[in-house]
Design an enzyme around this catalytic site. Structure first.
Site, short mmCIF file in Angstrom:
data_model
loop_
_atom_site.label_atom_id
_atom_site.label_comp_id
_atom_site.label_asym_id
_atom_site.label_seq_id
_atom_site.Cartn_x
_atom_site.Cartn_y
_atom_site.Cartn_z
N LYS A 242 1.01 -1.14 -0.05
CA LYS A 242 -0.08 -0.14 0.10
C LYS A 242 0.97 1.27 -0.08
CE LYS A 242 -4.30 1.47 2.27
NZ LYS A 242 -4.92 1.91 1.12
N1 PMP Z 1 -7.31 -1.95 -3.29
C1 PMP Z 1 -6.83 -0.94 -3.10
C2 PMP Z 1 -6.15 -0.10 -4.25
C3 PMP Z 1 -7.18 -0.05 -1.95
O1 PMP Z 1 -6.62 1.13 -1.84
C4 PMP Z 1 -7.90 -0.63 -0.85
C5 PMP Z 1 -8.04 0.14 0.27
N2 PMP Z 1 -7.01 -0.31 1.31
C6 PMP Z 1 -8.41 -1.97 -1.05
C7 PMP Z 1 -8.20 -2.71 -2.46
C8 PMP Z 1 -9.11 -2.43 0.02
O2 PMP Z 1 -8.46 -2.94 1.08
P1 PMP Z 1 -8.86 -3.04 2.49
O3 PMP Z 1 -9.94 -4.16 2.42
O4 PMP Z 1 -7.67 -3.73 3.17
O5 PMP Z 1 -9.24 -1.81 2.97
#
Ligand code: PMP
Length: 306
Positions: A159
């Site tokens: 991330k």
């Molecule tokens: N894909 C991307 C590119 C994201 O930024 C997020 C948000 N964090 C997600 C998927 C979903 O991840 P999560 O369920 O861990 O928030």
């Protein structure tokens, strides 16, 4: 979502006033995207605020740092404690939590190692306009002309800020075309994910979602929904998804910390199923919110009291 100032931000080990958490304009991360972050939620529960999947988010933060070689100068336990301390200090019942790790001020040039690594944690309310309506009616989604980054270009599973140039291109294009969100395909043309959400489809009672090999972020909500589907006896497969399956789905939804479980009502202007939230989406949504809001037993240990 517009920010409103909160009392404090955790900044390299201490709590500072919201307005004092500032950086120099020559901060390395501003120029070269040398930062990683997390997005976490705390929910108001009958027993007080509780952070959803805190351990999983802290683990992913450290994995992201490792992948992009950003040596975070705190242990996971210290970050975990700092997140809880910041929420308590800001007296929030429910909030969004944004930990950020970045190369700070010191030297310029792509090679980052002459710069300190700074860490901040901000917490603030996340209020979505028309929340109930959105969760009921869902989003109109357009397939993006921008692909997710190919493997071995940028690390989709970290991330890291750099990946969000791709996300911004996707969502900006979608809005320009009159959609509410965008969905990107991977380098081979298979379904990948939204700008900040993982995607699920339902065909004849079977739930499917792209594998991590389709340049997705390994979403924590995605993992929870896969678990909830198993709990509810709904078959779920992780597989490569050809674009055509978007247009033949009975139901579709996004998952994410911000999106939670968000129905998708159309892809490229074609209604998904009847164009309304489908029954499997609704069951998963209800189960998700019941647990997150502390109204059902937390059988998977997803809630950490603040
Ligand atoms: N894909 C991307 C590119 C994201 O930024 C997020 C948000 N964090 C997600 C998927 C979903 O991840 P999560 O369920 O861990 O928030």
């Amino acid at each position: 979502m517009k920010l409103t100032p909160q009392p404090k931000i955790w900044w390299n080990g201490s709590l500072v006033d919201w307005d004092k958490a500032q950086v120099h304009v020559l901060t390395h991360a501003l120029h070269y995207a040398s930062s990683v972050f997390e997005g976490i939620r705390a929910y108001a529960t009958p027993k007080g605020p509780a952070v959803f999947c805190l351990a999983e988010h802290v683990e992913r933060l450290f994995q992201s740092c490792r992948i992009v070689r950003l040596p975070i100068p705190f242990a996971p336990a210290a970050i975990t404690a700092a997140i809880r301390e910041t929420i308590r200090t800001n007296r929030q019942d429910a909030c969004y939590i944004r930990p950020l790790v970045f190369r700070g001020y010191g030297a310029l040039g792509v090679w980052p190692d002459d710069n300190p690594v700074d860490v901040a944690i901000a917490t603030f309310p996340w209020v979505r306009p028309n929340e109930e309506q959105l969760l009921r009616e869902g989003l109109a989604v357009g397939v993006s002309s921008w692909r997710r980054m190919a493997p071995d270009t940028l690390p989709a599973m970290a991330k890291c800020a750099a990946n969000y140039v791709n996300s911004a291109l996707t969502v900006c294009e979608a809005k320009d075309r009159g959609f509410q969100e965008g969905l990107a395909l991977d380098v081979d043309g298979f379904v990948s994910e939204g700008s900040g959400q993982n995607v699920f489809l339902v065909h004849k009672g079977v739930l499917s979602t792209p594998t991590v090999a389709s340049s997705i972020l390994g979403g924590i909500t995605r993992a929870c929904v896969i678990q909830l589907a198993k709990d509810l006896g709904i078959p779920v497969v992780e597989q490569r998804i050809p674009r055509e399956l978007l247009y033949t789905a009975d139901e579709a939804f996004f998952t994410g910390t911000v999106a939670e479980v968000m129905p998708i009502r159309s892809f490229d202007g074609l209604a998904v199923g009847s164009g309304a939230r489908g029954p499997i989406t609704q069951r998963l949504q209800e189960r998700f919110f019941t647990i997150a809001r502390g109204k059902a037993e937390d059988v998977h240990g997803w809630l950490t009291p603040v």
